[in-house]
Design a protein around this motif. Sequence first.
Motif, PDB file in Angstrom:
ATOM      1  N   ALA A 721       0.630  -1.173  -0.158  1.00  0.00           N
ATOM      2  CA  ALA A 721      -0.550  -0.532  -0.238  1.00  0.00           C
ATOM      3  C   ALA A 721       1.200   1.241   0.139  1.00  0.00           C
ATOM      4  N   ALA A 722       2.206   1.637   1.075  1.00  0.00           N
ATOM      5  CA  ALA A 722       2.363   2.586   0.163  1.00  0.00           C
ATOM      6  C   ALA A 722       3.201   2.793  -0.050  1.00  0.00           C
ATOM      7  N   LEU A 723       4.309   1.393  -1.273  1.00  0.00           N
ATOM      8  CA  LEU A 723       4.702   1.523  -1.889  1.00  0.00           C
ATOM      9  C   LEU A 723       3.599   1.927  -3.267  1.00  0.00           C
ATOM     10  N   GLU A 724       2.914   1.534  -3.048  1.00  0.00           N
ATOM     11  CA  GLU A 724       1.750   1.765  -4.340  1.00  0.00           C
ATOM     12  C   GLU A 724       1.705   3.208  -4.329  1.00  0.00           C
ATOM     13  N   ALA A 725       1.022   3.662  -3.085  1.00  0.00           N
ATOM     14  CA  ALA A 725       1.341   5.115  -3.387  1.00  0.00           C
ATOM     15  C   ALA A 725       1.902   6.142  -3.686  1.00  0.00           C
ATOM     16  N   GLY A 726       3.060   5.335  -3.443  1.00  0.00           N
ATOM     17  CA  GLY A 726       4.600   6.439  -4.041  1.00  0.00           C
ATOM     18  C   GLY A 726       4.889   5.896  -5.206  1.00  0.00           C
ATOM     19  N   PHE A 727       4.442   4.991  -5.534  1.00  0.00           N
ATOM     20  CA  PHE A 727       5.695   4.781  -7.145  1.00  0.00           C
ATOM     21  C   PHE A 727       5.304   3.959  -8.009  1.00  0.00           C
ATOM     22  N   GLY A 728       3.375   3.851  -7.705  1.00  0.00           N
ATOM     23  CA  GLY A 728       2.110   3.417  -8.374  1.00  0.00           C
ATOM     24  C   GLY A 728       2.148   4.356  -9.963  1.00  0.00           C
ATOM     25  N   ASP A 729       2.079   5.539  -9.644  1.00  0.00           N
ATOM     26  CA  ASP A 729       2.169   6.076 -11.138  1.00  0.00           C
ATOM     27  C   ASP A 729       3.356   5.628 -11.768  1.00  0.00           C
ATOM     28  N   TRP A 730       4.628   5.774 -11.634  1.00  0.00           N
ATOM     29  CA  TRP A 730       6.044   5.156 -12.829  1.00  0.00           C
ATOM     30  C   TRP A 730       5.549   4.222 -13.120  1.00  0.00           C
ATOM     31  N   GLN A 731       5.172   5.136 -14.587  1.00  0.00           N
ATOM     32  CA  GLN A 731       5.487   3.484 -15.474  1.00  0.00           C
ATOM     33  C   GLN A 731       6.242   3.091 -16.887  1.00  0.00           C
ATOM     34  N   PRO A 732       6.038   1.762 -16.697  1.00  0.00           N
ATOM     35  CA  PRO A 732       7.303   1.526 -17.598  1.00  0.00           C
ATOM     36  C   PRO A 732       7.122   1.854 -19.254  1.00  0.00           C
ATOM     37  N   LEU A 733       8.791   2.205 -19.551  1.00  0.00           N
ATOM     38  CA  LEU A 733       8.921   2.713 -20.866  1.00  0.00           C
ATOM     39  C   LEU A 733       8.583   2.044 -22.078  1.00  0.00           C
ATOM     40  N   THR A 734       8.290   2.251 -22.950  1.00  0.00           N
ATOM     41  CA  THR A 734       8.160   1.547 -24.176  1.00  0.00           C
ATOM     42  C   THR A 734       9.800   1.538 -25.306  1.00  0.00           C
ATOM     43  N   SER A 735      10.597   2.249 -24.265  1.00  0.00           N
ATOM     44  CA  SER A 735      12.171   1.711 -25.387  1.00  0.00           C
ATOM     45  C   SER A 735      12.590   0.953 -24.597  1.00  0.00           C
ATOM     46  N   VAL A 736      13.090  -0.107 -25.499  1.00  0.00           N
ATOM     47  CA  VAL A 736      14.085  -1.308 -24.619  1.00  0.00           C
ATOM     48  C   VAL A 736      15.190  -0.652 -23.489  1.00  0.00           C
ATOM     49  N   PRO A 737      14.947  -1.507 -22.531  1.00  0.00           N
ATOM     50  CA  PRO A 737      15.608  -1.029 -21.630  1.00  0.00           C
ATOM     51  C   PRO A 737      17.494  -0.964 -22.148  1.00  0.00           C
ATOM     52  N   PRO A 738      18.418  -0.438 -21.121  1.00  0.00           N
ATOM     53  CA  PRO A 738      19.395  -0.628 -21.814  1.00  0.00           C
ATOM     54  C   PRO A 738      20.395  -2.236 -20.834  1.00  0.00           C
ATOM     55  N   ILE A 739      21.194  -2.296 -21.272  1.00  0.00           N
ATOM     56  CA  ILE A 739      21.970  -3.147 -20.484  1.00  0.00           C
ATOM     57  C   ILE A 739      23.470  -3.260 -19.733  1.00  0.00           C
ATOM     58  N   ARG A 740      24.635  -4.136 -19.202  1.00  0.00           N
ATOM     59  CA  ARG A 740      25.217  -3.360 -18.827  1.00  0.00           C
ATOM     60  C   ARG A 740      26.078  -4.041 -19.164  1.00  0.00           C
ATOM     61  N   TYR A 741      27.265  -3.762 -19.858  1.00  0.00           N
ATOM     62  CA  TYR A 741      28.437  -4.751 -20.425  1.00  0.00           C
ATOM     63  C   TYR A 741      29.456  -4.928 -19.783  1.00  0.00           C
ATOM     64  N   LEU A 742      28.878  -6.337 -19.296  1.00  0.00           N
ATOM     65  CA  LEU A 742      30.513  -6.761 -18.079  1.00  0.00           C
ATOM     66  C   LEU A 742      31.264  -7.826 -19.501  1.00  0.00           C
ATOM     67  N   ALA A 743      31.715  -8.151 -20.725  1.00  0.00           N
ATOM     68  CA  ALA A 743      32.433  -9.109 -21.059  1.00  0.00           C
ATOM     69  C   ALA A 743      33.491  -8.917 -21.597  1.00  0.00           C
ATOM     70  N   ALA A 744      33.697  -7.444 -21.809  1.00  0.00           N
ATOM     71  CA  ALA A 744      35.011  -6.802 -22.158  1.00  0.00           C
ATOM     72  C   ALA A 744      36.239  -8.617 -21.399  1.00  0.00           C
ATOM     73  N   PRO A 745      36.983  -9.094 -22.370  1.00  0.00           N
ATOM     74  CA  PRO A 745      38.060  -9.675 -22.089  1.00  0.00           C
ATOM     75  C   PRO A 745      39.234  -8.696 -21.217  1.00  0.00           C
ATOM     76  N   GLY A 746      39.500  -9.212 -20.913  1.00  0.00           N
ATOM     77  CA  GLY A 746      41.040  -8.599 -19.513  1.00  0.00           C
ATOM     78  C   GLY A 746      42.080  -8.932 -20.917  1.00  0.00           C
ATOM     79  N   PRO A 747      43.401  -8.226 -20.295  1.00  0.00           N
ATOM     80  CA  PRO A 747      44.601  -8.763 -20.520  1.00  0.00           C
ATOM     81  C   PRO A 747      45.079 -10.107 -19.787  1.00  0.00           C
ATOM     82  N   ALA A 748      46.058 -10.917 -20.972  1.00  0.00           N
ATOM     83  CA  ALA A 748      46.790 -12.031 -20.192  1.00  0.00           C
ATOM     84  C   ALA A 748      47.317 -11.790 -18.614  1.00  0.00           C
TER      85      ALA A 748
END
Length: 958
Positions: A721-748
């Motif tokens: 109930a408290a969360l809906e009152a505070g965040f309920g009007d916060w609607q998802p965007l239609t755009s694709v969400p960004p993704i963190r890229y963590l797979a960069a190879p490190g040096p040998a």
Amino acid sequence: MKTVFRRSLPFAFLAPFALAACATAQSPAPLAETTAPATPSDSSLTALVDEVQIPYERFTLENGLTTLVHTDRKAPIVGVTVYYRVGSRHEPRGRTGFAHLFEHLMFGGSENVENFDIPLEAAGSTSTNGSTWYDRTNYVETVPTGALDLALFMESDRMGYLLGAVTQEKLDNQRMVVQNEKRQNDNQPYGLLDYLMAEGLLPVGHPYRHDTIGSMADLEAASLTDVQKWFRDNYGPNNVVLVLAGDIDAATARPMVERWFGDIPRGPEVAEAPGGPVTLAAPVERVVTDQVPATQIYRSWTGPEMTDPDAIPVAVGMHILGGLASSRLDNAMVRGDEIATTVSAYALGFEEMSRLVTMVEVKDGVEREAAEAKLVAETERLIAEGPTAAELERAQTSLIASTVGGLERVGGFGGKGMVLAEGELYTGDAEHYRKELEAIAALTPAQVQGALQRWLSRPAYTLSIVPGERKLDGATMGGWGDEDLYPPPAPDARAPVEVTRTAPPREAPPVLPVDELTFPQVERATLSNGIEVVLARRDAVPMVSMTLTFAAGSVVDPVDSAGRHETMMDLLTEGTTSRSALDIAIALEELGSSLSAGAGVETSQVTLTTLTSNLAPSVELMADVTLNPAFRAEDVARVKEQRLAEIAQELASPGSLASKAFMPLIYGEEHPYAHASSSGDPAVVSALTPAALKAEHDRWLRPDLAQITAVGDVSMAELVAALEAGFGDWQPLTSVPPIRYLAAPGPAPRAQIVGVDRPNSPSSYLMLGRLTPLVGEPEGIEVIETANEVLGGGFLSRLNSDLRETKGWTYGIRSGIPAATGQRRFSIATQVQADRTGDSIVAIVDQLKAYPATAPVDPVELQRVTDGNVRNLPNRFETNGQVLGALVSNRLFGRDIRYQAQLPEIYRAMDADALNAAAAEYLVPDNLTIVVVGDRETVAPQLEQLGMDVTWLDAEVL
């Protein structure tokens, strides 16, 4: 042990739990124009005070040992807290630092116990530690109920059967450990502050003048004869308060205490060393240059003793001056004239006096004299006007509410056992905390003003530490203060001293079976906007803690934008479209809530802790700062200055310098992890605009990247109930969400030594390691992490036992394979005395080579890291914060939400072969990158002897 010097408000109870005595920067807004919830009534303050209850029973043995027992059955654990009435103020001239040195010696074993930590940790103890301060020495451990008898045996053996086990070898070793602790502390930016503050405020011979850690010469002079005399003079049971808090009652405890402590004879009463407040004859000013990134100004006085009627009002007045987020100094110097990046004011309490301290870190480009004048003016204005009723009510509410969460912990530093022990030891009243809280609730503005007038109108000692060359030597500081008139004491001659058993042998009791971890059940819900909510309901205290977590973190910044995301998160609490930062601060203080926003490496979080009764308005405030940050130009400019100051501090800190060099070397300059652990790039932060920060916010803070995790005294229906009152009007965007890229190879990986020159460093900071093939949470990661626990994951690890306990070259060393969703690293970090830098590297590598090739896991190690870890699980998830952290981590790494409940089975399935195999594959010394931060002139010849090429980096360009 890992000594903690306690710095606190003078309240015996509030000290462990009180809000931090420093204020964050907020946007300008006159107090009269703020909009905030109604201030609390006297009845609401009284109701808050009534939440803080620690009922106890008392008994005293014939030998004078006072025992207090508090029953709390929420978990099958007992906090054991032992306070000795002896601290550094009881030390004579020429023996400064001795109480603290003796604390270390008391962990080295007794006549019937070879090592206190091994059996306790094997039995499931956590928080096995000790500390020394001016007025006392304490020892703490939290044990499973079935191990209480063992813990009492250990503490009684330390108290009554010690001298036959303290040898010259042990004294020499712990002397070196303490000297390295002193070097390590002195090596930090502003590391000489405590010495300088005491020297300026107190005359030679005052018992609070010399530092608890003492001078190098005095430490070197301590002899076995001194040890034996100190023990006999000060460590009798009549000088001790023992507190047992948790799953225990007095009827059960008394025969156990009588069995183990009853035969220990009384000792002399500790000789008192009176040391009240001192008024300077005239104002004193001192300017000291040091290797620091920014000027800090300290203006201080001595203050009243703990039981003085002025102790509470003057401490609350200091909180109003520079402790509240809405403090006078913040409004005037950080938000108002914007001449400071950080301000604070606090009372640091001792038994017979206190220190009253104000501090300003001067903004780059501002004249020191202008900042000092403003500090003086604001202090004098509060003295002349007194606080407003609204300011006082905010201070009262925030201070009292902050104590409620502290009721969760039964033992350890800051637990309920410590609260009772300090009240009893310092005032003769274990319930002194109640009197302090009641005094806070009853304060009037006139009482606060009167106390401030009496204490802050006296001449002040003003100390300015400014950037430049360090000309003072910490090794010669911390002593009695008249060393220029008298030669230093002669070093310990190591003359033979008889060391014999003082009593017949005693057998340690068995450890009874330990109850399994009861990890809370978890409920799930989904908000109307799709955000998943996880709740663990716990009713130990009437509070709720929750975290709104985003799949972002500092890794989302490209290398050429390092610091952008963290700066954006910092600005969330700096003002919304409908509230100024001052409005936010005032609202939180009046609600008794805390709210923070920040970016870790792989997540960005907004975290709230609040009284359950104030959940709804607190969540509304949390939602406002998350969804509607204003990014006003003036707020952005101010926060950028603060982040630039943080970056400058990193470049002055040996540990941060090592990390800034190490991470790009092992991950590669372009990897997301390479710079994610730093505060950013100064050029990037300087160029940030409100538009760029708003774009960063809109890109990453969206409901489809968010999770909410909560722990506390609330139902799911109430929470939703408290969360809906505070965040309920916060609607998802239609755009694709960004993704963190963590797979960069490190040096040998490759073997290399990289040095960072930090002149005049008495210690060298070492960081060694390389990348592993491990990514995220692969199957069997627990075996690898447990194998590392044997190597360097705790106080009893091989690395710490060798470099600290045997060789005495460091105050501590740790190794680990930090959790990550991307590629994980193996790293070792320690600070060692400068002249042992090369030797320490060799010793570390030797330990890696031996494990498991010539030194496989032994049975004692295996039991400690498997069965011992099963036994200590109830201790590790005692508080709401501990459970919240576990749940957030479980969600981040894709574990079962109640993963911790599976750990007993996982640990019990491990054997020595599995740990040895993991060590052989992941903990070997091949291709180590070794970073050394230290004085090049001292260190370079040692590194050359290692037979590897050494590359030196410039600290200014890291």
